[in-house]
Design an enzyme around this catalytic site. Structure first.
Site, short mmCIF file in Angstrom:
data_model
loop_
_atom_site.label_atom_id
_atom_site.label_comp_id
_atom_site.label_asym_id
_atom_site.label_seq_id
_atom_site.Cartn_x
_atom_site.Cartn_y
_atom_site.Cartn_z
N PHE A 187 0.83 -1.21 0.00
CA PHE A 187 0.00 0.00 0.00
C PHE A 187 0.86 1.26 0.00
O PHE A 187 0.35 2.35 -0.24
CB PHE A 187 -0.85 0.07 1.28
N THR A 227 -4.52 1.94 -8.75
CA THR A 227 -5.62 2.90 -8.79
C THR A 227 -6.24 3.02 -10.18
O THR A 227 -5.56 2.79 -11.20
CB THR A 227 -5.10 4.29 -8.35
N ASP A 228 -7.50 3.42 -10.20
CA ASP A 228 -8.18 3.69 -11.48
C ASP A 228 -7.53 4.85 -12.24
O ASP A 228 -7.69 5.00 -13.45
CB ASP A 228 -9.67 3.97 -11.27
N GLU A 229 -6.78 5.70 -11.50
CA GLU A 229 -6.20 6.90 -12.13
C GLU A 229 -5.19 6.57 -13.23
O GLU A 229 -4.86 7.43 -14.04
CB GLU A 229 -5.52 7.78 -11.08
N TYR A 243 1.00 11.91 -9.89
CA TYR A 243 0.68 10.77 -9.03
C TYR A 243 0.29 9.56 -9.88
O TYR A 243 0.82 8.45 -9.71
CB TYR A 243 -0.46 11.13 -8.05
N LYS A 297 2.08 5.85 -10.32
CA LYS A 297 1.41 4.56 -10.02
C LYS A 297 1.40 3.67 -11.27
O LYS A 297 1.56 2.45 -11.17
CB LYS A 297 -0.03 4.81 -9.54
P1 NAD Z 1 -2.33 7.14 2.51
O1 NAD Z 1 -1.64 8.35 1.95
O2 NAD Z 1 -3.39 7.32 3.52
O3 NAD Z 1 -1.24 6.14 3.13
C1 NAD Z 1 -0.01 5.90 2.53
C2 NAD Z 1 0.92 5.34 3.59
O4 NAD Z 1 2.17 5.01 3.00
C3 NAD Z 1 1.22 6.34 4.72
O5 NAD Z 1 1.05 5.70 5.97
C4 NAD Z 1 2.68 6.72 4.49
O6 NAD Z 1 3.36 7.05 5.69
C5 NAD Z 1 3.22 5.46 3.86
N1 NAD Z 1 4.42 5.70 3.06
C6 NAD Z 1 4.65 6.71 2.19
N2 NAD Z 1 5.88 6.59 1.66
C7 NAD Z 1 6.42 5.46 2.17
C8 NAD Z 1 7.65 4.80 1.98
N3 NAD Z 1 8.59 5.27 1.13
N4 NAD Z 1 7.89 3.65 2.65
C9 NAD Z 1 6.97 3.16 3.52
N5 NAD Z 1 5.79 3.76 3.76
C10 NAD Z 1 5.50 4.89 3.07
O7 NAD Z 1 -2.85 6.35 1.25
P2 NAD Z 1 -4.12 5.38 1.09
O8 NAD Z 1 -5.27 6.20 0.66
O9 NAD Z 1 -4.22 4.50 2.26
O10 NAD Z 1 -3.64 4.54 -0.18
C11 NAD Z 1 -2.98 3.29 -0.03
C12 NAD Z 1 -2.67 2.73 -1.41
O11 NAD Z 1 -3.88 2.58 -2.14
C13 NAD Z 1 -1.77 3.63 -2.26
O12 NAD Z 1 -0.88 2.82 -2.97
C14 NAD Z 1 -2.73 4.33 -3.22
O13 NAD Z 1 -2.09 4.66 -4.42
C15 NAD Z 1 -3.78 3.26 -3.40
N6 NAD Z 1 -5.12 3.76 -3.71
C16 NAD Z 1 -5.79 4.59 -2.84
C17 NAD Z 1 -7.09 5.00 -3.15
C18 NAD Z 1 -7.88 5.89 -2.24
O14 NAD Z 1 -8.99 6.27 -2.60
N7 NAD Z 1 -7.41 6.24 -1.06
C19 NAD Z 1 -7.68 4.58 -4.36
C20 NAD Z 1 -6.94 3.80 -5.24
C21 NAD Z 1 -5.68 3.35 -4.89
O1 DAU Z 2 -9.34 7.41 -7.85
C1 DAU Z 2 -8.50 6.85 -6.90
C2 DAU Z 2 -7.68 7.95 -6.23
O2 DAU Z 2 -8.57 8.58 -5.30
C3 DAU Z 2 -6.47 7.42 -5.48
O3 DAU Z 2 -5.60 6.80 -6.39
C4 DAU Z 2 -5.77 8.58 -4.75
O4 DAU Z 2 -4.69 8.09 -3.98
C5 DAU Z 2 -6.78 9.21 -3.81
O5 DAU Z 2 -6.19 10.34 -3.18
C6 DAU Z 2 -8.01 9.64 -4.60
O6 DAU Z 2 -7.65 10.71 -5.51
P1 DAU Z 2 -8.64 11.91 -5.81
O7 DAU Z 2 -7.87 13.04 -6.34
O8 DAU Z 2 -9.80 11.44 -6.62
O9 DAU Z 2 -9.17 12.19 -4.29
P2 DAU Z 2 -9.48 13.55 -3.55
O10 DAU Z 2 -10.19 13.19 -2.28
O11 DAU Z 2 -8.28 14.42 -3.46
O12 DAU Z 2 -10.53 14.24 -4.51
C7 DAU Z 2 -11.76 13.61 -4.88
C8 DAU Z 2 -12.45 14.53 -5.86
O13 DAU Z 2 -12.85 15.73 -5.18
C9 DAU Z 2 -11.54 14.99 -7.01
O14 DAU Z 2 -12.33 15.09 -8.19
C10 DAU Z 2 -11.07 16.37 -6.56
C11 DAU Z 2 -12.23 16.90 -5.76
N1 DAU Z 2 -11.90 17.79 -4.64
C12 DAU Z 2 -10.95 17.39 -3.75
C13 DAU Z 2 -10.59 18.18 -2.68
C14 DAU Z 2 -9.53 17.74 -1.70
C15 DAU Z 2 -12.56 18.99 -4.48
O15 DAU Z 2 -13.44 19.35 -5.28
N2 DAU Z 2 -12.22 19.79 -3.42
C16 DAU Z 2 -11.25 19.44 -2.52
O16 DAU Z 2 -10.96 20.24 -1.59
#
Ligand code: NAD
Ligand code: DAU
Length: 352
Positions: free
Chosen positions: A81, A133-135, A159, A163
């Site tokens: 992760f 991620t879907d991104e 980002y 990924k």
């Molecule tokens: P997050 O930012 O909450 O957590 C990331 C964690 O990784 C943190 O605890 C950070 O300290 C740790 N980290 C960062 N750099 C590191 C390193 N070099 N070595 C070890 N640890 C490190 O992220 P999240 O939302 O929990 O996402 C987890 C994974 O899921 C990521 O790979 C992200 O790309 C993927 N993902 C997240 C989402 C989402 O909606 N949150 C969606 C799709 C994919």
């Molecule tokens: O789609 C998966 C991704 O979802 C993950 O890969 C990323 O790690 C995770 O951070 C997330 O990315 P997003 O950019 O989609 O998430 P975020 O919560 O930053 O934003 C969600 C949507 O809301 C996006 O279209 C941007 C918008 N947004 C976000 C913030 C923080 C706003 O309109 N206002 C805001 O203040």
């Protein structure tokens, strides 16, 4: 099953550790995390000391530290992760995204190969799961069909590009070295322990304080919301039964425009708190994110067909649960905003 979970103190990593310890009584987990600003060890509070979980502070890009850990514990599987995850930060400062997401992932793959392969043969039963991620697919138009696993990767922000690079490195390790790896690509997660720089917790906190809710651009961007608990169930299945070399989509069937999500949050918060100051006048349309992807949607039919997974938590219900969690954990969110959470490691772990 002895597991290394990286990014353990982050949002999804910590939810996954709670989930797996409860769901799989045979699991033993080492949680590794660098504890960047996104890592919050409070998320794992209370898990150590029961013999099945331990935490190690470390960087996935630090090969020496990984070698020591692999030599000490004979891991059956790694779930990666660890990443820099916030798109807005990657637009400002992409370097650390390449360092962790690309070089860090390759370093972790190299460590797995060094410890899991002997004389050209992989030890039996090993598994690497890359959380993606879907991104990586870029942006969809309104009528276009949801992303499928075989679609080309067209990332559009730093980002997403980092990924996508990591995904390709995992695929290369499978093809070149025979690494038994699966990659999951999921849509936007929501739920407990998410840092309030991301949309849903940010909007909850601001609304409760009657502060402006910054909606980027017209707010008509679409995300496919997935409850983190559904995501954790999917990862556990892929870990157990995923086919090596395969990519699996995990989607929430929860497509919503951002503005709709914000309006839903306001309605739930107003209902739960009875606070008349929480309402749509708080919404502010602000400058759009550069290169903002318009729409993501995931076709998750492969994981449904092959592993029997589908999202179970409906978005309205999941959002209401999430709001209640943040209402019940006001202290958690304020310790994050004040930065106090960053001292948790020094106070509880340093010097051990
Ligand atoms: P997050 O930012 O909450 O957590 C990331 C964690 O990784 C943190 O605890 C950070 O300290 C740790 N980290 C960062 N750099 C590191 C390193 N070099 N070595 C070890 N640890 C490190 O992220 P999240 O939302 O929990 O996402 C987890 C994974 O899921 C990521 O790979 C992200 O790309 C993927 N993902 C997240 C989402 C989402 O909606 N949150 C969606 C799709 C994919
Ligand atoms: O789609 C998966 C991704 O979802 C993950 O890969 C990323 O790690 C995770 O951070 C997330 O990315 P997003 O950019 O989609 O998430 P975020 O919560 O930053 O934003 C969600 C949507 O809301 C996006 O279209 C941007 C918008 N947004 C976000 C913030 C923080 C706003 O309109 N206002 C805001 O203040």
């Amino acid at each position: 099953m002895k597991l290394l979970v990286t990014g353990a103190a982050g949002f999804i990593g910590s939810n996954f550790i709670h989930f797996l310890l409860a769901a799989r009584p045979d699991s033993r987990i080492v949680g590794l995390d660098k504890l960047t600003y996104a890592g919050n060890l409070e998320n794992l509070e209370g898990l150590e000391g029961r013999g099945r979980f331990s935490f190690v502070r470390g960087d996935i890009a630090d090969r020496e530290a990984l070698d020591a850990l692999f030599a000490e514990r004979d891991f059956d599987a790694v779930v990666n992760f660890a990443a820099e995850t916030h798109v807005d930060r990657s637009i400002q400062d992409p370097g650390v995204f390449l360092q962790t997401n690309v070089l860090g992932t390759q370093t972790l793959l190299d460590a797995c190969r060094a410890h899991w392969q002997r004389g050209g043969r992989w030890a039996a039963g090993k598994r690497f799961v890359q959380i993606s991620t879907d991104e990586v697919y870029g942006s969809l138009g309104p009528g276009e069909q949801a992303f499928r696993e075989q679609d080309p990767l067209r990332p559009r922000n730093p980002y997403a590009a980092s990924k996508a690079a990591a995904d390709l490195l995992v695929a290369a390790s499978c093809t070149t070295h025979g690494l038994p790896a699966c990659t999951t690509r999921c849509s936007n997660n929501y739920g407990p322990y998410q840092l309030p720089e991301k949309l849903i917790p940010l909007m909850i906190r601001n609304a409760l304080r009657h502060e402006p809710l910054p909606v980027y651009g017209d707010g008509r961007q679409v995300r496919d919301w997935l409850h983190v608990e559904d995501h954790c169930r999917a990862i556990a299945l892929v870990l157990q039964k995923g086919r090596p070399g395969e990519v699996y989509h995990v989607g929430g069937r929860g497509e919503r425009e951002n503005i709709e999500v914000v309006e839903m949050l306001l309605a739930i918060l107003a209902r739960e708190t009875g606070d008349a100051g929480i309402g749509e006048p708080l919404i502010r349309h602000v400058t759009d994110r550069p290169g903002h992807d318009r729409r993501y949607a995931m076709d998750a039919s492969r994981i449904q067909r092959e592993l029997g997974w589908q999202a179970q938590i409906d978005f309205e219900e999941g959002l209401a649960r999430t709001v209640r969690w943040y209402l019940d954990h006001g202290d958690w969110i304020e310790r994050v905003v004040s930065g106090e959470y960053l001292r948790f490691y020094e106070l509880n772990y340093a010097g051990r």
